[in-house]
Design a protein around this motif. Structure first.
Motif, PDB file in Angstrom:
ATOM      1  N   GLU A  30     -15.073  -0.876   1.729  1.00  0.00           N
ATOM      2  CA  GLU A  30     -14.019  -0.690   2.727  1.00  0.00           C
ATOM      3  C   GLU A  30     -12.715  -0.187   2.116  1.00  0.00           C
ATOM      4  N   GLY A  31     -12.741   0.156   0.828  1.00  0.00           N
ATOM      5  CA  GLY A  31     -11.576   0.783   0.208  1.00  0.00           C
ATOM      6  C   GLY A  31     -10.732  -0.093  -0.674  1.00  0.00           C
ATOM      7  N   CYS A  32     -11.166  -1.316  -0.956  1.00  0.00           N
ATOM      8  CA  CYS A  32     -10.402  -2.190  -1.840  1.00  0.00           C
ATOM      9  C   CYS A  32     -10.631  -1.818  -3.302  1.00  0.00           C
ATOM     10  N   ASP A  33      -9.597  -1.918  -4.103  1.00  0.00           N
ATOM     11  CA  ASP A  33      -9.738  -1.938  -5.554  1.00  0.00           C
ATOM     12  C   ASP A  33      -9.939  -3.389  -5.970  1.00  0.00           C
ATOM     13  N   LEU A  34     -10.691  -3.583  -7.050  1.00  0.00           N
ATOM     14  CA  LEU A  34     -11.141  -4.925  -7.383  1.00  0.00           C
ATOM     15  C   LEU A  34     -10.737  -5.377  -8.774  1.00  0.00           C
ATOM     16  N   ALA A  35     -10.584  -6.691  -8.900  1.00  0.00           N
ATOM     17  CA  ALA A  35     -10.589  -7.381 -10.195  1.00  0.00           C
ATOM     18  C   ALA A  35     -11.671  -8.431 -10.082  1.00  0.00           C
ATOM     19  N   ILE A  36     -12.685  -8.351 -10.936  1.00  0.00           N
ATOM     20  CA  ILE A  36     -13.813  -9.269 -10.858  1.00  0.00           C
ATOM     21  C   ILE A  36     -14.025  -9.939 -12.210  1.00  0.00           C
ATOM     22  N   CYS A  37     -14.611 -11.129 -12.185  1.00  0.00           N
ATOM     23  CA  CYS A  37     -14.855 -11.830 -13.446  1.00  0.00           C
ATOM     24  C   CYS A  37     -16.167 -12.593 -13.381  1.00  0.00           C
ATOM     25  N   LEU A  60     -11.616  -3.583 -12.152  1.00  0.00           N
ATOM     26  CA  LEU A  60     -11.262  -4.209 -13.416  1.00  0.00           C
ATOM     27  C   LEU A  60     -12.222  -5.371 -13.637  1.00  0.00           C
ATOM     28  N   ALA A  61     -13.016  -5.312 -14.700  1.00  0.00           N
ATOM     29  CA  ALA A  61     -13.991  -6.360 -15.000  1.00  0.00           C
ATOM     30  C   ALA A  61     -13.537  -7.144 -16.222  1.00  0.00           C
ATOM     31  N   VAL A  62     -13.458  -8.462 -16.091  1.00  0.00           N
ATOM     32  CA  VAL A  62     -12.968  -9.321 -17.162  1.00  0.00           C
ATOM     33  C   VAL A  62     -13.947 -10.474 -17.374  1.00  0.00           C
ATOM     34  N   GLN A  63     -14.298 -10.717 -18.633  1.00  0.00           N
ATOM     35  CA  GLN A  63     -15.104 -11.890 -18.952  1.00  0.00           C
ATOM     36  C   GLN A  63     -14.199 -13.114 -18.875  1.00  0.00           C
ATOM     37  N   ALA A  64     -14.527 -14.041 -17.989  1.00  0.00           N
ATOM     38  CA  ALA A  64     -13.705 -15.242 -17.840  1.00  0.00           C
ATOM     39  C   ALA A  64     -14.519 -16.349 -17.201  1.00  0.00           C
ATOM     40  N   ASP A  65     -14.382 -17.527 -17.759  1.00  0.00           N
ATOM     41  CA  ASP A  65     -14.949 -18.740 -17.190  1.00  0.00           C
ATOM     42  C   ASP A  65     -13.841 -19.397 -16.380  1.00  0.00           C
ATOM     43  N   VAL A  66     -13.988 -19.449 -15.057  1.00  0.00           N
ATOM     44  CA  VAL A  66     -12.892 -19.938 -14.218  1.00  0.00           C
ATOM     45  C   VAL A  66     -12.652 -21.436 -14.369  1.00  0.00           C
ATOM     46  N   THR A  67     -13.538 -22.141 -15.075  1.00  0.00           N
ATOM     47  CA  THR A  67     -13.270 -23.551 -15.351  1.00  0.00           C
ATOM     48  C   THR A  67     -12.370 -23.728 -16.558  1.00  0.00           C
ATOM     49  N   ASP A  71      -8.892 -18.831 -19.946  1.00  0.00           N
ATOM     50  CA  ASP A  71      -9.632 -17.682 -19.412  1.00  0.00           C
ATOM     51  C   ASP A  71      -9.046 -17.244 -18.075  1.00  0.00           C
ATOM     52  N   LEU A  72      -8.774 -18.216 -17.225  1.00  0.00           N
ATOM     53  CA  LEU A  72      -8.251 -17.898 -15.896  1.00  0.00           C
ATOM     54  C   LEU A  72      -6.874 -17.257 -15.992  1.00  0.00           C
ATOM     55  N   ASP A  73      -6.030 -17.777 -16.858  1.00  0.00           N
ATOM     56  CA  ASP A  73      -4.698 -17.197 -17.052  1.00  0.00           C
ATOM     57  C   ASP A  73      -4.814 -15.754 -17.537  1.00  0.00           C
ATOM     58  N   HIS A  74      -5.735 -15.518 -18.457  1.00  0.00           N
ATOM     59  CA  HIS A  74      -5.938 -14.163 -18.969  1.00  0.00           C
ATOM     60  C   HIS A  74      -6.401 -13.224 -17.855  1.00  0.00           C
ATOM     61  N   PHE A  75      -7.335 -13.673 -17.044  1.00  0.00           N
ATOM     62  CA  PHE A  75      -7.857 -12.856 -15.945  1.00  0.00           C
ATOM     63  C   PHE A  75      -6.754 -12.492 -14.955  1.00  0.00           C
ATOM     64  N   ILE A  76      -5.957 -13.471 -14.580  1.00  0.00           N
ATOM     65  CA  ILE A  76      -4.879 -13.216 -13.617  1.00  0.00           C
ATOM     66  C   ILE A  76      -3.829 -12.284 -14.211  1.00  0.00           C
ATOM     67  N   SER A  77      -3.433 -12.526 -15.452  1.00  0.00           N
ATOM     68  CA  SER A  77      -2.404 -11.674 -16.064  1.00  0.00           C
ATOM     69  C   SER A  77      -2.912 -10.241 -16.228  1.00  0.00           C
ATOM     70  N   ALA A  78      -4.189 -10.082 -16.585  1.00  0.00           N
ATOM     71  CA  ALA A  78      -4.763  -8.747 -16.711  1.00  0.00           C
ATOM     72  C   ALA A  78      -4.775  -8.040 -15.364  1.00  0.00           C
ATOM     73  N   THR A  79      -5.070  -8.773 -14.311  1.00  0.00           N
ATOM     74  CA  THR A  79      -5.093  -8.192 -12.964  1.00  0.00           C
ATOM     75  C   THR A  79      -3.697  -7.760 -12.537  1.00  0.00           C
ATOM     76  N   VAL A 121      -7.636 -24.207  -6.846  1.00  0.00           N
ATOM     77  CA  VAL A 121      -6.224 -24.575  -6.951  1.00  0.00           C
ATOM     78  C   VAL A 121      -5.470 -23.567  -7.819  1.00  0.00           C
ATOM     79  N   ARG A 122      -5.992 -23.308  -8.997  1.00  0.00           N
ATOM     80  CA  ARG A 122      -5.282 -22.459  -9.961  1.00  0.00           C
ATOM     81  C   ARG A 122      -5.204 -21.007  -9.500  1.00  0.00           C
ATOM     82  N   LEU A 123      -6.291 -20.499  -8.947  1.00  0.00           N
ATOM     83  CA  LEU A 123      -6.281 -19.119  -8.454  1.00  0.00           C
ATOM     84  C   LEU A 123      -5.279 -18.961  -7.319  1.00  0.00           C
ATOM     85  N   SER A 124      -5.271 -19.911  -6.400  1.00  0.00           N
ATOM     86  CA  SER A 124      -4.351 -19.827  -5.266  1.00  0.00           C
ATOM     87  C   SER A 124      -2.905 -19.885  -5.731  1.00  0.00           C
ATOM     88  N   ARG A 125      -2.607 -20.804  -6.616  1.00  0.00           N
ATOM     89  CA  ARG A 125      -1.256 -20.922  -7.159  1.00  0.00           C
ATOM     90  C   ARG A 125      -0.813 -19.623  -7.829  1.00  0.00           C
TER      91      ARG A 125
END
Length: 263
Positions: A30-37, A60-67, A71-79, A121-125
């Motif tokens: 539908e036209g979205c650009d993505l960040a996936i992990c 944007l594909a990033v290796q990250a364990d969301v637990t 890893d999560l901080d790196h994924f969000i900052s990269a995005t 929680v962390r992703l939403s914040r």
């Protein structure tokens, strides 16, 4: 129908396969650009290539364990560095082990807490400030039909996905005035590796074949079959779109009518 998603930036976690991959593909179509992990670097890169080839969108594909907080901080900052902001979050995680209450010690409960509640929680914040600055956004939590009707042998999932649902409902009221909607999408028996593993476990415990277990479930579902991941993704796309601008604080079932509750 124009869903108004062209040019939007969407984060989808645990997106290398199953519901996460289907949701990412649907949004990109539908036209979205993505960040996936994903925890599996090779798998998430392969998923990204498949989505790019099918849609032509940026991924944007990033290796990250969301637990893992780092890893999560790196994924969000990269995005944020790559795209400058986020419009849509699809918070998706794998399920904890199946088992009975007495099977699990404190470490197992902590693991379920860390894998189901804290990523949401962390992703939403992390994304809410960006969404607010951009005039609104969509937060979607992938939960389970268990939040409506607990599933036998899934004590960890039943408990922690209910916690995510409670957070969703409360958060939706807080961020609604900022143009951000927050909803949960609850799959039933959708044909994924997770459901296949649960069916295999049930077969082992019952002495039945996996085919018999699947047939038993199919007979309980008014639709008469398991769902396809793409059918789940269609609901994600709708809720992420401008067409769903007045849906907030809800859990939407995608289960073929399996859960027999009024609300």
């Amino acid at each position: 129908m124009d869903f108004g998603l062209k040019g939007k930036v969407a984060i989808v976690t645990a997106a290398s396969k199953g519901l996460g991959f289907a949701s990412a593909m649907g949004l990109a179509q539908e036209g979205c650009d993505l960040a996936i992990c994903s925890r599996d670097e090779a798998a998430i890169k392969q998923a990204a290539e498949a989505i790019r080839a099918a849609t032509g969108q940026q991924v944007l594909a990033v290796q990250a364990d969301v637990t893992n907080q780092a890893d999560l901080d790196h994924f969000i900052s990269a995005t944020m560095e790559y795209y400058g902001g986020v419009d849509i979050l699809v918070s998706n995680t794998g399920g904890p082990p199946a088992g009975l209450f007495m099977d699990f010690d404190d470490a197992a409960w902590q693991g379920a807490f860390d894998s189901l509640l804290m990523p949401a929680v962390r992703l939403s914040r992390a994304v809410i400030p960006s969404m607010r600055a951009r005039g609104g956004g969509r937060i979607l939590y992938v939960t389970s039909g268990a939040v409506k009707q607990p599933i036998p042998n899934l004590i960890l999932s039943n408990s922690l996905r209910a916690a995510v649902t409670g957070m969703m409902k409360t958060l939706s009221a807080q961020v609604g005035p900022w143009g951000i909607t927050v909803n949960a999408v609850a799959p039933g028996r959708v044909a994924t590796d997770r459901v296949e593993s649960l069916d295999s476990l049930t077969a082992q415990q019952s002495g039945k074949s996996v085919e018999a277990i699947r047939n038993d479930w199919a007979h309980r579902i008014p639709a008469g079959r398991y769902g396809d991941p793409e059918e789940f993704a269609n609901v994600i796309v709708f809720l992420a779109s401008k067409a769903a601008s007045y849906m907030n604080g809800s859990t939407i079932m995608v289960d073929g009518g399996l859960i027999n509750t009024l609300l």
